[in-house]
Design an enzyme around this catalytic site. Structure first.
Site, PDB file in Angstrom:
ATOM      1  N   GLU A 154      -1.146  -0.555  -4.113  1.00 51.02           N
ATOM      2  CA  GLU A 154      -2.364   0.174  -3.789  1.00 51.02           C
ATOM      3  C   GLU A 154      -2.142   1.673  -3.665  1.00 51.02           C
ATOM      4  OE1 GLU A 154      -5.559   0.348  -0.075  1.00 51.02           O
ATOM      5  OE2 GLU A 154      -4.551  -1.540  -0.553  1.00 51.02           O
TER       6      GLU A 154
ATOM      7  N   HIS B  37     -12.094  -2.111   0.556  1.00 49.81           N
ATOM      8  CA  HIS B  37     -11.358  -1.591   1.700  1.00 49.81           C
ATOM      9  C   HIS B  37     -12.207  -1.798   2.950  1.00 49.81           C
ATOM     10  CE1 HIS B  37     -10.224   1.994   4.277  1.00 49.81           C
ATOM     11  NE2 HIS B  37      -9.024   1.559   3.978  1.00 49.81           N
TER      12      HIS B  37
ATOM     13  N   HIS C 168      -0.472   4.140  -0.117  1.00 51.25           N
ATOM     14  CA  HIS C 168      -1.276   4.972   0.788  1.00 51.25           C
ATOM     15  C   HIS C 168      -1.333   6.430   0.372  1.00 51.25           C
ATOM     16  CE1 HIS C 168      -3.470   5.111   4.605  1.00 51.25           C
ATOM     17  NE2 HIS C 168      -3.286   3.818   4.680  1.00 51.25           N
TER      18      HIS C 168
ATOM     19  N   ASP D  20       0.836  -1.198   0.000  1.00 50.09           N
ATOM     20  CA  ASP D  20       0.000   0.000   0.000  1.00 50.09           C
ATOM     21  C   ASP D  20       0.872   1.250   0.000  1.00 50.09           C
ATOM     22  OD1 ASP D  20      -1.982   1.867   0.281  1.00 50.09           O
ATOM     23  OD2 ASP D  20      -2.875   0.994   2.081  1.00 50.09           O
TER      24      ASP D  20
ATOM     25  N   GLU E 183     -10.299   3.384  -2.048  1.00 52.19           N
ATOM     26  CA  GLU E 183     -10.867   3.565  -0.719  1.00 52.19           C
ATOM     27  C   GLU E 183     -11.334   4.993  -0.483  1.00 52.19           C
ATOM     28  OE1 GLU E 183      -7.442   4.140   2.518  1.00 52.19           O
ATOM     29  OE2 GLU E 183      -7.043   2.472   1.168  1.00 52.19           O
TER      30      GLU E 183
END
Length: 382
Positions: A210, A285, A186, A184, A236
């Site tokens: 991700e 998510h 993020h 991720d 997400e």
């Protein structure tokens, strides 16, 4: 009667917002409207939207969704979408209980009998990563997700880049060839950093990379997708089909809507159908509570292009309460060979411990995300 009589909200540790809807015949539905760090704001939105529901037939779910999302001039965004999500989940829970069937049966019936799940692992050093992953494997999981990094400079140093590689290498060593690790980003990486590090991770065969860029920079996703052979995921922080469309057109491989942010079961089913047109898999998510997880699983059991499900049972930041603490019966969320078996109970398929929820609401929570800064004092994405 299925006329809606009451809507309540419960702000419960560690950082969740539960929604309870009760009908005239005493049927109760539960939803989760958690918006991490903004749940108090969402709570107000839930109670405003409930004005549209009181006295109405709870089984008119699609109509309620349309009115709640499009019934005012200002619409969209994470606060409103999260409020709608919690109410929508609760309405589907009521419908399932009314018809004495799990929600996935109302969505067309099951297309699978179990769903693969993964857990999140922390660790700033390779040794910590390896230790945390070993614990997840011991708990019965066959896949994990890890952060690529903490704070990153706009143009990463060699040490920052090597740190990412060392942690992912440690993960692969523990997992071997038959388990998966997702990485991720993020949204902490600039496009330049993301493009630079992606090829360095390819030898470790990540399950997916991700959120390589922040959602407001979705116009850059296509350039990143073209820079790597690794599947790319995001979503997400996207809240509707319309927001997912550019990401799908950019070539992502995995869509990650959050059922507590992206309009609940009603909208995520539509996002899944749109994703299928682009040959994209769904992996919602869900580092959230038991109601959100149950809602995700109900969608997954009825959705063909469903890849895997995130869950936060045992995650380190669930301080003061755990996912299973609010359930009367914990067995529906048991892991077997890295999967959760199809939920067969009516509605969302779980039984919430209402007394525990009401007690927890008296404590409440005030969870907030961190505010990070670079060494020079400038703001850093987290």
């Amino acid at each position: 009667m299925t006329k809606i009589e009451r809507v309540e909200t419960f702000l419960v540790p560690p950082r969740w917002l539960f929604v309870r809807i009760e009908t005239a015949d005493g049927t109760v539905g539960w939803g989760e409207a958690t918006c991490e760090g903004r749940s108090e704001t969402v709570r107000t939105a839930v109670h405003q939207l409930s004005e549209l529901l009181i006295g109405q037939d709870a089984l008119r779910i699609e109509d309620h969704w349309q009115v709640m999302t499009k019934g005012s001039f200002y619409r969209g965004g994470p606060i409103l979408a999260s409020a709608v999500s919690g109410l929508d989940q609760a309405l589907w829970d009521i419908a399932g209980k009314h018809f004495d069937a799990p929600v996935h049966q109302l969505l067309g019936g099951p297309v699978r009998d179990r769903i693969r799940v993964y857990g999140w692992v922390g660790g700033d050093e390779p040794g910590e990563v390896a230790e945390h992953i070993a614990a997840q494997v011991a708990a019965g999981l066959t896949a994990v997700k890890m952060n690529a990094s903490g704070r990153m400079g706009p143009i990463a140093s060699v040490a920052e880049l090597d740190g990412v590689v060392r942690r992912v290498a440690a993960a692969r060593e523990v997992l071997g060839e038959h388990r998966d690790v997702a990485v991720d980003f993020h949204g902490r990486f600039t496009l330049a950093n993301a493009r630079r590090v992606a090829p360095l991770l390819e030898p470790f065969r990540p399950f997916f990379l991700e959120e390589p860029v922040v959602p407001e920079n979705s116009h850059l996703l296509g350039e990143f997708v073209r820079s790597t052979s690794t599947p790319v995921s995001t979503g997400e922080r996207l809240y509707s089909r319309q927001e997912f469309l550019p990401a799908l057109q950019a070539g992502i491989a995995v869509a990650q809507p959050d059922l507590s942010h992206a309009g609940g079961i009603t909208e995520v089913r539509k996002i899944a159908a749109l994703a299928e047109v682009y040959d994209v898999q769904l992996a919602p998510h869900c580092p959230l509570g038991p109601i959100a997880l149950a809602a995700c699983l109900q969608v997954g059991f009825a959705t063909p292009n469903y890849l895997i499900q995130e869950q936060s049972i045992g995650i380190h930041y669930n301080a003061d309460a755990e996912v299973l603490d609010y359930l009367v019966d914990r067995t529906p969320f048991g892991f077997a060979d890295g999967h959760i078996a199809r939920l067969t109970g009516p509605g969302l398929g779980i039984q919430i411990d209402e007394n525990a929820v009401r007690r927890a609401d008296q404590r409440g929570h005030s969870w907030r995300g961190p505010v990070w800064r670079h060494p020079d004092g400038s703001f850093a994405e987290w």
